[in-house]
Design an enzyme around this catalytic site. Structure first.
Site, PDB file in Angstrom:
ATOM      1  N   ASN A 253     -12.497  -3.042   2.556  1.00 44.24           N
ATOM      2  CA  ASN A 253     -13.468  -1.423   2.325  1.00 44.24           C
ATOM      3  C   ASN A 253     -14.773  -1.721   1.742  1.00 44.24           C
ATOM      4  O   ASN A 253     -14.455  -2.032   0.250  1.00 44.24           O
ATOM      5  CB  ASN A 253     -12.834  -0.446   2.674  1.00 44.24           C
TER       6      ASN A 253
ATOM      7  N   GLY B 136     -16.350   2.909   3.700  1.00 41.18           N
ATOM      8  CA  GLY B 136     -14.582   3.754   3.888  1.00 41.18           C
ATOM      9  C   GLY B 136     -13.923   3.292   2.354  1.00 41.18           C
ATOM     10  O   GLY B 136     -13.176   3.519   2.089  1.00 41.18           O
ATOM     11  N   GLN B 137     -14.642   2.467   0.838  1.00 39.64           N
ATOM     12  CA  GLN B 137     -14.006   2.239   0.143  1.00 39.64           C
ATOM     13  C   GLN B 137     -13.536   3.334  -0.845  1.00 39.64           C
ATOM     14  O   GLN B 137     -14.136   3.605  -0.818  1.00 39.64           O
ATOM     15  CB  GLN B 137     -14.737   0.742  -0.934  1.00 39.64           C
TER      16      GLN B 137
ATOM     17  N   ASP C 128       0.920  -0.986  -0.064  1.00 43.74           N
ATOM     18  CA  ASP C 128       0.084   0.403   0.248  1.00 43.74           C
ATOM     19  C   ASP C 128       0.377   0.984  -0.222  1.00 43.74           C
ATOM     20  O   ASP C 128       2.158   1.052   0.529  1.00 43.74           O
ATOM     21  CB  ASP C 128      -0.909   0.260   0.849  1.00 43.74           C
ATOM     22  N   ILE C 129       0.126   2.476  -0.779  1.00 45.01           N
ATOM     23  CA  ILE C 129       0.797   3.215  -0.858  1.00 45.01           C
ATOM     24  C   ILE C 129       1.266   4.531   0.545  1.00 45.01           C
ATOM     25  O   ILE C 129       2.092   4.746   0.850  1.00 45.01           O
ATOM     26  CB  ILE C 129       0.726   4.143  -2.558  1.00 45.01           C
TER      27      ILE C 129
ATOM     28  N   HIS D  78      -7.158  -5.588   1.808  1.00 46.26           N
ATOM     29  CA  HIS D  78      -5.962  -5.135   2.631  1.00 46.26           C
ATOM     30  C   HIS D  78      -5.134  -6.211   3.589  1.00 46.26           C
ATOM     31  O   HIS D  78      -6.307  -7.062   4.693  1.00 46.26           O
ATOM     32  CB  HIS D  78      -6.464  -3.654   3.700  1.00 46.26           C
TER      33      HIS D  78
ATOM     34  N   HIS E 124     -10.310  -5.237  -3.613  1.00 45.80           N
ATOM     35  CA  HIS E 124      -9.028  -5.538  -2.425  1.00 45.80           C
ATOM     36  C   HIS E 124      -9.242  -6.166  -0.779  1.00 45.80           C
ATOM     37  O   HIS E 124      -9.969  -5.001  -0.551  1.00 45.80           O
ATOM     38  CB  HIS E 124      -7.981  -4.195  -2.988  1.00 45.80           C
TER      39      HIS E 124
HETATM   40  P1  AMP Z   1      -9.721   1.602  -0.056  1.00 44.05           P
HETATM   41  O1  AMP Z   1     -10.112   2.421   1.221  1.00 44.05           O
HETATM   42  O2  AMP Z   1      -9.973   0.765   0.825  1.00 44.05           O
HETATM   43  O3  AMP Z   1     -10.286   1.591  -1.316  1.00 44.05           O
HETATM   44  O4  AMP Z   1      -8.424   1.738   0.490  1.00 44.05           O
HETATM   45  C1  AMP Z   1      -7.557   1.954  -0.683  1.00 44.05           C
HETATM   46  C2  AMP Z   1      -5.928   1.891  -0.614  1.00 44.05           C
HETATM   47  O5  AMP Z   1      -5.101   2.104  -2.069  1.00 44.05           O
HETATM   48  C3  AMP Z   1      -5.398   2.585   0.438  1.00 44.05           C
HETATM   49  O6  AMP Z   1      -4.691   2.361   1.296  1.00 44.05           O
HETATM   50  C4  AMP Z   1      -4.314   4.027  -0.016  1.00 44.05           C
HETATM   51  O7  AMP Z   1      -3.315   3.964   0.049  1.00 44.05           O
HETATM   52  C5  AMP Z   1      -3.769   2.004  -1.328  1.00 44.05           C
HETATM   53  N1  AMP Z   1      -3.505   2.806  -2.596  1.00 44.05           N
HETATM   54  C6  AMP Z   1      -4.457   3.425  -3.385  1.00 44.05           C
HETATM   55  N2  AMP Z   1      -3.280   3.828  -4.748  1.00 44.05           N
HETATM   56  C7  AMP Z   1      -2.132   3.102  -4.942  1.00 44.05           C
HETATM   57  C8  AMP Z   1      -1.272   2.933  -5.377  1.00 44.05           C
HETATM   58  N3  AMP Z   1      -0.983   3.775  -6.887  1.00 44.05           N
HETATM   59  N4  AMP Z   1      -0.262   1.982  -4.598  1.00 44.05           N
HETATM   60  C9  AMP Z   1      -0.076   1.394  -3.466  1.00 44.05           C
HETATM   61  N5  AMP Z   1      -1.600   1.754  -3.306  1.00 44.05           N
HETATM   62  C10 AMP Z   1      -2.464   2.196  -3.310  1.00 44.05           C
END
Ligand code: AMP
Ligand code: ZN
Length: 112
Positions: free
Chosen positions: A86, A92-93, A30-31, A101, A99
């Protein structure tokens, strides 16, 4: 999905710090990690969220769930880890490509 950030990581159009890949699943860090180790498991095929899954997605969901502990172990999370999915705006998605986490490490996570 041409405008989906996770589909772009699958195709290599945008970079991702990949930790695992097979024909159907991709895992990458995760970024914005919320713990010392925080990675995401995604189906390579675009699925919007868990709410859009049906019986035809049983195999991919099972694959991701079984990979979570395997990859967590490989990332050093031997004391345990948390899995979060999420779903939808109310859940909170923020990225609408399914995906899981997986995160943990350090001093550990509080229970809830
Ligand atoms: P969600 O709130 O469950 O949709 O989480 C989306 C997740 O994607 C968040 O934790 C972000 O930090 C992560 N994210 C968004 N863009 C990227 C990316 N380019 N590379 C890796 N993780 C990402
Ligand atoms: Zn996608």
């Amino acid at each position: 999905m041409s405008d989906c950030i996770f589909c772009k990581i699958v195709t290599g159009e945008i970079p991702g710090r990949k930790i695992y890949e097979d024909d159907e699943v991709l895992a990458f860090h995760d970024i914005h990690p919320v713990a010392p180790v925080h990675f995401l498991l995604i189906p390579k095929r675009h699925i919007v969220s868990l709410a859009e899954c049906g019986a035809g997605d049983r195999d991919i969901l099972g694959r991701m769930m079984l990979l979570a502990p395997k990859l967590a172990h490989e990332q050093g999370l031997d004391a345990g880890f948390r899995t979060v999915i999420n779903t939808g705006h109310g859940g909170g998605q923020e990225v609408f490509h399914l995906h899981v986490h997986v995160f943990g490490g350090g001093a550990g996570l509080p229970g809830f």
